[in-house]
Design an enzyme around this catalytic site. Structure first.
Site, PDB file in Angstrom:
ATOM      1  N   ASN A  82       0.807  -1.224   0.000  1.00 32.51           N
ATOM      2  CA  ASN A  82       0.000   0.000   0.000  1.00 32.51           C
ATOM      3  C   ASN A  82       0.837   1.270   0.000  1.00 32.51           C
ATOM      4  N   GLY A  84       2.860   4.455  -0.697  1.00 30.62           N
ATOM      5  CA  GLY A  84       3.011   5.178  -1.959  1.00 30.62           C
ATOM      6  C   GLY A  84       3.165   6.669  -1.718  1.00 30.62           C
ATOM      7  N   THR A  86       3.295  10.705  -4.012  1.00 33.12           N
ATOM      8  CA  THR A  86       3.145  11.445  -5.271  1.00 33.12           C
ATOM      9  C   THR A  86       4.248  12.505  -5.340  1.00 33.12           C
ATOM     10  N   GLN A 141      -3.271  10.631 -15.681  1.00 28.10           N
ATOM     11  CA  GLN A 141      -3.681  11.900 -15.065  1.00 28.10           C
ATOM     12  C   GLN A 141      -2.664  12.970 -15.412  1.00 28.10           C
ATOM     13  N   GLN A 144       1.078  13.594 -13.829  1.00 24.92           N
ATOM     14  CA  GLN A 144       1.451  12.391 -13.076  1.00 24.92           C
ATOM     15  C   GLN A 144       2.077  11.301 -13.958  1.00 24.92           C
ATOM     16  N   TYR A 147       3.651   8.775 -11.510  1.00 21.15           N
ATOM     17  CA  TYR A 147       2.694   8.022 -10.679  1.00 21.15           C
ATOM     18  C   TYR A 147       1.831   7.090 -11.546  1.00 21.15           C
ATOM     19  N   TYR A 179     -10.358   8.712  -5.933  1.00 25.54           N
ATOM     20  CA  TYR A 179      -9.837   9.742  -5.010  1.00 25.54           C
ATOM     21  C   TYR A 179     -10.439   9.543  -3.609  1.00 25.54           C
TER      22      TYR A 179
HETATM   23  N1  CAA Z   1      -6.239  18.287 -18.290  1.00 27.89           N
HETATM   24  C1  CAA Z   1      -5.913  19.263 -19.167  1.00 27.89           C
HETATM   25  N2  CAA Z   1      -5.347  20.428 -18.807  1.00 27.89           N
HETATM   26  C2  CAA Z   1      -5.087  20.612 -17.505  1.00 27.89           C
HETATM   27  C3  CAA Z   1      -5.396  19.638 -16.542  1.00 27.89           C
HETATM   28  C4  CAA Z   1      -6.010  18.449 -16.975  1.00 27.89           C
HETATM   29  N3  CAA Z   1      -6.359  17.464 -16.125  1.00 27.89           N
HETATM   30  N4  CAA Z   1      -5.021  20.094 -15.332  1.00 27.89           N
HETATM   31  C5  CAA Z   1      -4.493  21.328 -15.519  1.00 27.89           C
HETATM   32  N5  CAA Z   1      -4.544  21.630 -16.839  1.00 27.89           N
HETATM   33  C6  CAA Z   1      -4.105  22.878 -17.468  1.00 27.89           C
HETATM   34  C7  CAA Z   1      -4.569  24.061 -16.637  1.00 27.89           C
HETATM   35  O1  CAA Z   1      -5.907  24.372 -16.938  1.00 27.89           O
HETATM   36  C8  CAA Z   1      -3.592  25.137 -17.045  1.00 27.89           C
HETATM   37  O2  CAA Z   1      -3.981  25.651 -18.300  1.00 27.89           O
HETATM   38  P1  CAA Z   1      -3.728  27.196 -18.655  1.00 27.89           P
HETATM   39  O3  CAA Z   1      -2.243  27.382 -18.593  1.00 27.89           O
HETATM   40  O4  CAA Z   1      -4.321  27.325 -20.004  1.00 27.89           O
HETATM   41  O5  CAA Z   1      -4.446  27.954 -17.566  1.00 27.89           O
HETATM   42  C9  CAA Z   1      -2.293  24.350 -17.265  1.00 27.89           C
HETATM   43  O6  CAA Z   1      -2.699  22.979 -17.464  1.00 27.89           O
HETATM   44  C10 CAA Z   1      -1.378  24.435 -16.067  1.00 27.89           C
HETATM   45  O7  CAA Z   1      -2.102  23.956 -14.917  1.00 27.89           O
HETATM   46  P2  CAA Z   1      -1.635  24.283 -13.444  1.00 27.89           P
HETATM   47  O8  CAA Z   1      -1.736  25.759 -13.221  1.00 27.89           O
HETATM   48  O9  CAA Z   1      -2.318  23.411 -12.457  1.00 27.89           O
HETATM   49  O10 CAA Z   1      -0.086  23.910 -13.587  1.00 27.89           O
HETATM   50  P3  CAA Z   1       0.971  23.758 -12.498  1.00 27.89           P
HETATM   51  O11 CAA Z   1       2.262  23.526 -13.202  1.00 27.89           O
HETATM   52  O12 CAA Z   1       0.875  24.849 -11.489  1.00 27.89           O
HETATM   53  O13 CAA Z   1       0.515  22.432 -11.733  1.00 27.89           O
HETATM   54  C11 CAA Z   1       0.040  20.148 -11.446  1.00 27.89           C
HETATM   55  C12 CAA Z   1       0.484  21.213 -12.439  1.00 27.89           C
HETATM   56  C13 CAA Z   1       1.072  20.032 -10.313  1.00 27.89           C
HETATM   57  C14 CAA Z   1       0.013  18.828 -12.188  1.00 27.89           C
HETATM   58  C15 CAA Z   1      -1.331  20.493 -10.861  1.00 27.89           C
HETATM   59  O14 CAA Z   1      -2.222  20.679 -11.917  1.00 27.89           O
HETATM   60  C16 CAA Z   1      -1.868  19.398  -9.985  1.00 27.89           C
HETATM   61  O15 CAA Z   1      -1.479  19.258  -8.838  1.00 27.89           O
HETATM   62  N6  CAA Z   1      -2.795  18.572 -10.492  1.00 27.89           N
HETATM   63  C17 CAA Z   1      -3.388  17.502  -9.745  1.00 27.89           C
HETATM   64  C18 CAA Z   1      -2.862  16.199 -10.260  1.00 27.89           C
HETATM   65  C19 CAA Z   1      -3.582  15.086  -9.539  1.00 27.89           C
HETATM   66  O16 CAA Z   1      -4.743  14.798  -9.784  1.00 27.89           O
HETATM   67  N7  CAA Z   1      -2.895  14.417  -8.628  1.00 27.89           N
HETATM   68  C20 CAA Z   1      -3.523  13.406  -7.867  1.00 27.89           C
HETATM   69  C21 CAA Z   1      -2.862  13.319  -6.517  1.00 27.89           C
HETATM   70  S1  CAA Z   1      -3.722  12.198  -5.436  1.00 27.89           S
HETATM   71  C22 CAA Z   1      -3.384  10.712  -6.098  1.00 27.89           C
HETATM   72  O17 CAA Z   1      -2.597  10.561  -6.978  1.00 27.89           O
HETATM   73  C23 CAA Z   1      -4.124   9.545  -5.511  1.00 27.89           C
HETATM   74  C24 CAA Z   1      -4.740   8.748  -6.570  1.00 27.89           C
HETATM   75  O18 CAA Z   1      -4.207   7.727  -6.922  1.00 27.89           O
HETATM   76  C25 CAA Z   1      -6.053   9.125  -7.094  1.00 27.89           C
HETATM   77  P1  NAP Z   2      -0.846   8.715   2.711  1.00 29.08           P
HETATM   78  O1  NAP Z   2      -1.994   9.147   3.526  1.00 29.08           O
HETATM   79  O2  NAP Z   2       0.110   9.724   2.181  1.00 29.08           O
HETATM   80  O3  NAP Z   2      -0.043   7.594   3.547  1.00 29.08           O
HETATM   81  C1  NAP Z   2       1.072   7.016   2.964  1.00 29.08           C
HETATM   82  C2  NAP Z   2       1.643   5.910   3.832  1.00 29.08           C
HETATM   83  O4  NAP Z   2       2.732   5.321   3.108  1.00 29.08           O
HETATM   84  C3  NAP Z   2       2.220   6.419   5.151  1.00 29.08           C
HETATM   85  O5  NAP Z   2       2.065   5.426   6.142  1.00 29.08           O
HETATM   86  C4  NAP Z   2       3.691   6.573   4.802  1.00 29.08           C
HETATM   87  O6  NAP Z   2       4.560   6.485   5.932  1.00 29.08           O
HETATM   88  C5  NAP Z   2       3.911   5.378   3.898  1.00 29.08           C
HETATM   89  N1  NAP Z   2       5.108   5.523   3.064  1.00 29.08           N
HETATM   90  C6  NAP Z   2       5.388   6.500   2.157  1.00 29.08           C
HETATM   91  N2  NAP Z   2       6.605   6.298   1.632  1.00 29.08           N
HETATM   92  C7  NAP Z   2       7.115   5.189   2.230  1.00 29.08           C
HETATM   93  C8  NAP Z   2       8.336   4.476   2.135  1.00 29.08           C
HETATM   94  N3  NAP Z   2       9.304   4.862   1.292  1.00 29.08           N
HETATM   95  N4  NAP Z   2       8.505   3.382   2.907  1.00 29.08           N
HETATM   96  C9  NAP Z   2       7.557   2.963   3.748  1.00 29.08           C
HETATM   97  N5  NAP Z   2       6.372   3.590   3.884  1.00 29.08           N
HETATM   98  C10 NAP Z   2       6.163   4.694   3.145  1.00 29.08           C
HETATM   99  O7  NAP Z   2      -1.337   7.924   1.409  1.00 29.08           O
HETATM  100  P2  NAP Z   2      -2.768   7.271   1.084  1.00 29.08           P
HETATM  101  O8  NAP Z   2      -3.605   8.277   0.417  1.00 29.08           O
HETATM  102  O9  NAP Z   2      -3.279   6.525   2.252  1.00 29.08           O
HETATM  103  O10 NAP Z   2      -2.329   6.239  -0.054  1.00 29.08           O
HETATM  104  C11 NAP Z   2      -2.033   4.890   0.224  1.00 29.08           C
HETATM  105  C12 NAP Z   2      -1.837   4.154  -1.083  1.00 29.08           C
HETATM  106  O11 NAP Z   2      -3.029   4.253  -1.857  1.00 29.08           O
HETATM  107  C13 NAP Z   2      -0.730   4.730  -1.961  1.00 29.08           C
HETATM  108  O12 NAP Z   2      -0.094   3.689  -2.664  1.00 29.08           O
HETATM  109  C14 NAP Z   2      -1.479   5.602  -2.932  1.00 29.08           C
HETATM  110  O13 NAP Z   2      -0.763   5.782  -4.118  1.00 29.08           O
HETATM  111  C15 NAP Z   2      -2.714   4.766  -3.134  1.00 29.08           C
HETATM  112  N6  NAP Z   2      -3.871   5.521  -3.610  1.00 29.08           N
HETATM  113  C16 NAP Z   2      -4.338   6.580  -2.904  1.00 29.08           C
HETATM  114  C17 NAP Z   2      -5.457   7.247  -3.374  1.00 29.08           C
HETATM  115  C18 NAP Z   2      -6.030   8.407  -2.666  1.00 29.08           C
HETATM  116  O14 NAP Z   2      -6.900   9.054  -3.253  1.00 29.08           O
HETATM  117  N7  NAP Z   2      -5.637   8.726  -1.453  1.00 29.08           N
HETATM  118  C19 NAP Z   2      -6.063   6.829  -4.552  1.00 29.08           C
HETATM  119  C20 NAP Z   2      -5.541   5.752  -5.234  1.00 29.08           C
HETATM  120  C21 NAP Z   2      -4.450   5.085  -4.753  1.00 29.08           C
HETATM  121  P3  NAP Z   2       4.947   7.828   6.771  1.00 29.08           P
HETATM  122  O15 NAP Z   2       3.744   8.146   7.597  1.00 29.08           O
HETATM  123  O16 NAP Z   2       6.117   7.390   7.544  1.00 29.08           O
HETATM  124  O17 NAP Z   2       5.241   8.878   5.749  1.00 29.08           O
END
Ligand code: CAA
Ligand code: NAP
Length: 240
Positions: A82, A84, A86, A141, A144, A147, A179
């Site tokens: 589990n 992970g 980002t 995504q 990413q 990721y 999410y």
């Molecule tokens: N599709 C198309 N265009 C997009 C887009 C998308 N999904 N997201 C952003 N854009 C566009 C924006 O609209 C913007 O366009 P303009 O320049 O025309 O305004 C441009 O891309 C730049 O966007 P940002 O201002 O957001 O750019 P940034 O460089 O500041 O940030 C980023 C980029 C860090 C990727 C930010 O957009 C971000 O954090 N996105 C979220 C990514 C995400 O969903 N991460 C999930 C984390 S949780 C997770 O991963 C768990 C899981 O498994 C589900």
């Molecule tokens: P979280 O809240 O950030 O918790 C992450 C956990 O992973 C913490 O216990 C952290 O330990 C541990 N970890 C991180 N790096 C590690 C390393 N190098 N070695 C050992 N442990 C480590 O994350 P979460 O949202 O619960 O996500 C858990 C898993 O689900 C991840 O694989 C993530 O990619 C996946 N996932 C999450 C989402 C979501 O929306 N949240 C969606 C899809 C998939 P510390 O506390 O010590 O940092």
């Protein structure tokens, strides 16, 4: 005797909920974590589950960590990969380090951990491995590439290892969460997250225990014929 489970990244978020669900299901649970000692201590005090610190991206540390868990709990029956992280950025801004850290922590860890527990499972003719993938490994995504590649890799890893485990009664499955309301998602900028939630048919983020219930099923004796599968738990955000 209770079955033994290791949950990586078990002290916070989804992993924490998985640990609690497996404990409730009768497992002797060992939670791994990476560096946040304070959260780990709080977790152990609140749940009564032992926490073990090692870096899952480090091959040797995984071998040693799993050996220690086996010494203290007994031979490992279930592994939940589990842990992970980002490091989101568009490819223009993403560094090689951002790429490598996410690949090593999210995907390399599955190899490191499976290498440590698979021989014992094979000997015991029983094992349950559940790998936590992601909707973003299925659909991709923006921001990413690291990721999405790692999580997509987990889904391939799962199907390949399931074929190797089948004859030994070792099942290997993945869960692809959508999410979920953990610290990881809290780090997504508010304006971006609003748009993401608007695209989830059920209209909300998921909860960690909604993923944990899927894991509890996959490691149970109700899931003996389930292997090589990916269970999507995402509020309808990605259907295929
Ligand atoms: N599709 C198309 N265009 C997009 C887009 C998308 N999904 N997201 C952003 N854009 C566009 C924006 O609209 C913007 O366009 P303009 O320049 O025309 O305004 C441009 O891309 C730049 O966007 P940002 O201002 O957001 O750019 P940034 O460089 O500041 O940030 C980023 C980029 C860090 C990727 C930010 O957009 C971000 O954090 N996105 C979220 C990514 C995400 O969903 N991460 C999930 C984390 S949780 C997770 O991963 C768990 C899981 O498994 C589900
Ligand atoms: P979280 O809240 O950030 O918790 C992450 C956990 O992973 C913490 O216990 C952290 O330990 C541990 N970890 C991180 N790096 C590690 C390393 N190098 N070695 C050992 N442990 C480590 O994350 P979460 O949202 O619960 O996500 C858990 C898993 O689900 C991840 O694989 C993530 O990619 C996946 N996932 C999450 C989402 C979501 O929306 N949240 C969606 C899809 C998939 P510390 O506390 O010590 O940092």
């Amino acid at each position: 005797m209770a079955r033994v489970a290791i949950v990586t990244g078990g002290t916070r978020g989804i992993g924490r909920a998985i640990c609690v669900a497996l404990k409730d299901a009768g497992f002797s649970v060992a939670a791994n974590y990476g560096g946040n000692d304070e959260a780990a201590q709080r977790f152990s005090e609140e749940t009564g589950i032992a926490a073990y610190r090692w870096n899952v991206a480090d091959y040797e540390a995984c071998q040693q960590g799993c050996a220690r868990v086996a010494e203290e709990h007994g031979s490992v029956d279930a592994l939940v990969n589990n842990a992970g992280i980002t490091r989101d950025a568009t490819i223009i801004r993403m560094t090689h380090e951002d790429w490598q850290a996410v690949i090593d922590t999210n995907l390399g860890s599955c190899f490191n951990m499976a290498k440590a527990v698979f021989p014992g499972m094979r000997e015991n003719r029983f094992g349950r491995i559940v790998n936590i993938g992601s909707i973003n490994g299925q659909a991709g995504q923006y921001g990413q590439v690291n990721y999405a590649a790692a999580k997509s890799g987990i889904h391939g890893f799962t199907k390949a290892l399931a074929q190797e485990g089948a004859r030994y009664n070792i099942t290997v499955n993945a869960i692809a969460p959508g999410y979920i309301d953990t610290d990881m998602v809290a780090a997504v900028p508010d304006n971006v997250l609003e748009k993401i939630i608007a695209g989830i048919p059920v209209g909300r983020l998921g909860h960690a225990d909604e993923i944990a219930r899927g894991v509890a099923f996959l490691v149970s004796d109700d899931a003996t014929f389930v292997t090589g599968s990916t269970m999507s738990i995402n509020g309808g955000q990605h259907m295929y």
